[in-house]
Design an enzyme around this catalytic site. Structure first.
Site, PDB file in Angstrom:
ATOM      1  N   LYS A  25       0.124   4.186  -0.335  1.00  0.00           N
ATOM      2  CA  LYS A  25      -0.573   5.381   0.178  1.00  0.00           C
ATOM      3  C   LYS A  25      -0.357   6.545  -0.806  1.00  0.00           C
ATOM      4  O   LYS A  25      -0.210   6.298  -2.002  1.00  0.00           O
ATOM      5  CB  LYS A  25      -0.106   5.700   1.608  1.00  0.00           C
ATOM      6  CG  LYS A  25      -0.208   4.455   2.507  1.00  0.00           C
ATOM      7  CD  LYS A  25      -0.122   4.738   3.975  1.00  0.00           C
ATOM      8  CE  LYS A  25      -0.286   3.433   4.742  1.00  0.00           C
ATOM      9  NZ  LYS A  25      -0.323   3.602   6.188  1.00  0.00           N
ATOM     10  N   GLY A  55       4.950   1.648   4.667  1.00  0.00           N
ATOM     11  CA  GLY A  55       6.272   2.273   4.539  1.00  0.00           C
ATOM     12  C   GLY A  55       7.340   1.400   3.889  1.00  0.00           C
ATOM     13  O   GLY A  55       8.074   1.860   3.003  1.00  0.00           O
ATOM     14  N   GLU A 110      -5.447  -5.055  10.764  1.00  0.00           N
ATOM     15  CA  GLU A 110      -4.489  -3.948  10.820  1.00  0.00           C
ATOM     16  C   GLU A 110      -4.806  -3.067  12.028  1.00  0.00           C
ATOM     17  O   GLU A 110      -5.645  -2.153  11.934  1.00  0.00           O
ATOM     18  CB  GLU A 110      -4.533  -3.153   9.514  1.00  0.00           C
ATOM     19  CG  GLU A 110      -3.415  -2.136   9.441  1.00  0.00           C
ATOM     20  CD  GLU A 110      -3.165  -1.627   8.033  1.00  0.00           C
ATOM     21  OE1 GLU A 110      -2.256  -2.134   7.378  1.00  0.00           O
ATOM     22  OE2 GLU A 110      -3.893  -0.716   7.600  1.00  0.00           O
ATOM     23  N   ASN A 152       0.871  -1.173   0.000  1.00  0.00           N
ATOM     24  CA  ASN A 152       0.000   0.000   0.000  1.00  0.00           C
ATOM     25  C   ASN A 152       0.912   1.227   0.000  1.00  0.00           C
ATOM     26  O   ASN A 152       1.461   1.599   1.037  1.00  0.00           O
ATOM     27  CB  ASN A 152      -0.902  -0.020   1.249  1.00  0.00           C
ATOM     28  CG  ASN A 152      -1.747   1.234   1.371  1.00  0.00           C
ATOM     29  OD1 ASN A 152      -1.775   2.066   0.460  1.00  0.00           O
ATOM     30  ND2 ASN A 152      -2.443   1.378   2.491  1.00  0.00           N
ATOM     31  N   HIS A 164      -9.635   0.923   4.887  1.00  0.00           N
ATOM     32  CA  HIS A 164      -8.393   1.271   5.579  1.00  0.00           C
ATOM     33  C   HIS A 164      -8.687   2.316   6.667  1.00  0.00           C
ATOM     34  O   HIS A 164      -9.517   3.203   6.460  1.00  0.00           O
ATOM     35  CB  HIS A 164      -7.368   1.815   4.577  1.00  0.00           C
ATOM     36  CG  HIS A 164      -5.995   1.872   5.162  1.00  0.00           C
ATOM     37  ND1 HIS A 164      -5.612   2.888   6.003  1.00  0.00           N
ATOM     38  CD2 HIS A 164      -4.935   1.034   5.053  1.00  0.00           C
ATOM     39  CE1 HIS A 164      -4.361   2.659   6.389  1.00  0.00           C
ATOM     40  NE2 HIS A 164      -3.921   1.549   5.835  1.00  0.00           N
TER      41      HIS A 164
END
Ligand code: 13P
Length: 261
Positions: free
Chosen positions: A14, A244, A173, A12, A101
Site C-alpha cells: 500500500k 500489513g 478479499e 501489497n 482493490h
C-alpha cells in the site's frame, strides 16, 4: 514446477515504506528472513509503490521473488498526468499488477468497468493482473456476497478471452476483513472455501474446466503467520494477498512457509 502450480504470496505494501531508512530496514530484514527460504513451491511477489519498483528489482535478487505494482492506467501512454503505465511497470521488471482493490474502488472511484479496461491494458503489456473481488460488511450482512462476487467477476472480466484468462489471478478479499478496516472477526475456512468454490464455478461456466483448474484463487484480508492456516491453507487457497503483515518480513516468511506445506 510450472508457474501456475506455485502458491503465491503477494505483498501489497500500500502507501507505506516512504522514508529511505524504512525501505533500507525492510530490505535488510527481508534478506535475512529469506536467506534459507526455498521458493520452489511458492513465489513471493513484492508490490511496492510504483516509484519504488525499479529500486526493489535492482536490490532484491532472489530466485522465486518477483515484483508488481498496486495499480496501472488503462492506456499505455499519452497525456494522462500522474498516471502509471502498465508498459512502464513491465519494462522496469514488474510481472504482476494488483487491480480492483477495494481501496481503489472506495477512494478513487474505480468501477467494474474501469477495472475491466485496466485488466485489458495490463494484459496487453504482458503483465499478470491480480483481480481483487469481495463484498463489503454491509453487503455481507444483507446476504449479498454471492451476488456481489458474481457481478464483479462478470463485469471486471467482460470480453476477456480464454487464453488471457489463464494469465489472471483472482483474489477474494472481503472488504470487512482488511486490517485497516478494523475487522472484529475474520472469515473462517468454510466461509472462504464457499466463495472460492463460487469463483471456481464462475470460471468454469465462462472458460471451462481446464482453465478453472489452472487459474489461481487467493485470499486477502488480515493474513498473518498465525492465521494463514485457517484462512488460506484449510480453505484450499492458492495463495494470499498480504497487506500489513508484509511489512514484517519474518511474518511474511511464516505465511510463505505455511503456504508451501
Ligand atoms: P491487510 O493484510 O493489512 O488486511 O491488507 C489486506 C489487503 O488489502 C491486501 O491487498
Amino acid at each position: 514446477m510450472i508457474d501456475n502450480r506455485k502458491k503465491l504470496a503477494i505483498a501489497n505494501f500500500k502507501m507505506t515504506l516512504n522514508m529511505s531508512f524504512e525501505i533500507e530496514k525492510w530490505m535488510e530484514t527481508f534478506q535475512k528472513a529469506t536467506e534459507r527460504l526455498e521458493l520452489d513451491k511458492s513465489e513471493i511477489v513484492l508490490c511496492p509503490q510504483s516509484a519504488l519498483l525499479s529500486y526493489f528489482v535492482e536490490k532484491i535478487n532472489k530466485s522465486g521473488v518477483t515484483f508488481g505494482t498496486q495499480n496501472c492506467f488503462w492506456e499505455s501512454k499519452g497525456a494522462f498526468t500522474g498516471e502509471n503505465s502498465p508498459v512502464l511497470t513491465k519494462s522496469l521488471g514488474g510481472k504482476y499488477v494488483i487491480l480492483g482493490h477495494s481501496e481503489r474502488r472506495a477512494y478513487f472511484g474505480e468501477t467494474n468497468e474501469s477495472i475491466n479496461l485496466k485488466i485489458k491494458a495490463a494484459l496487453k503489456a504482458s503483465l499478470k493482473p491480480v483481480l481483487c473481488i469481495g463484498e463489503s460488511g454491509k453487503e455481507k450482512k444483507s446476504d449479498e456476497t454471492m451476488y456481489v462476487i458474481t457481478k464483479q467477476f462478470n463485469e471486471c472480466l467482460a470480453e476477456i478471452s480464454l487464453a488471457k484468462m489463464e494469465e489472471i489471478i483472482l483474489c477474494y478479499e472481503p472488504v470487512w476483513a482488511i486490517s485497516a478496516n478494523n475487522p472484529d472477526h475474520l472469515p473462517d475456512s468454510n466461509e472462504v472455501m464457499e466463495v472460492k468454490l463460487l469463483i471456481k464455478k464462475l470460471v468454469m461456466k465462462s472458460y471451462g474446466e481446464r482453465v478453472a483448474n489452472k487459474v489461481r484463487i487467493l485470499y486477502g484480508g488480515s493474513v498473518k503467520g498465525d492465521n494463514v492456516e485457517e484462512v488460506c491453507v484449510s480453505a484450499g487457497m492458492d495463495g494470499a494477498l498480504i497487506g500489513g503483515a508484509s511489512l514484517l518480513p519474518y511474518d511474511l516468511v511464516k505465511v510463505v512457509k505455511a503456504l508451501n506445506n
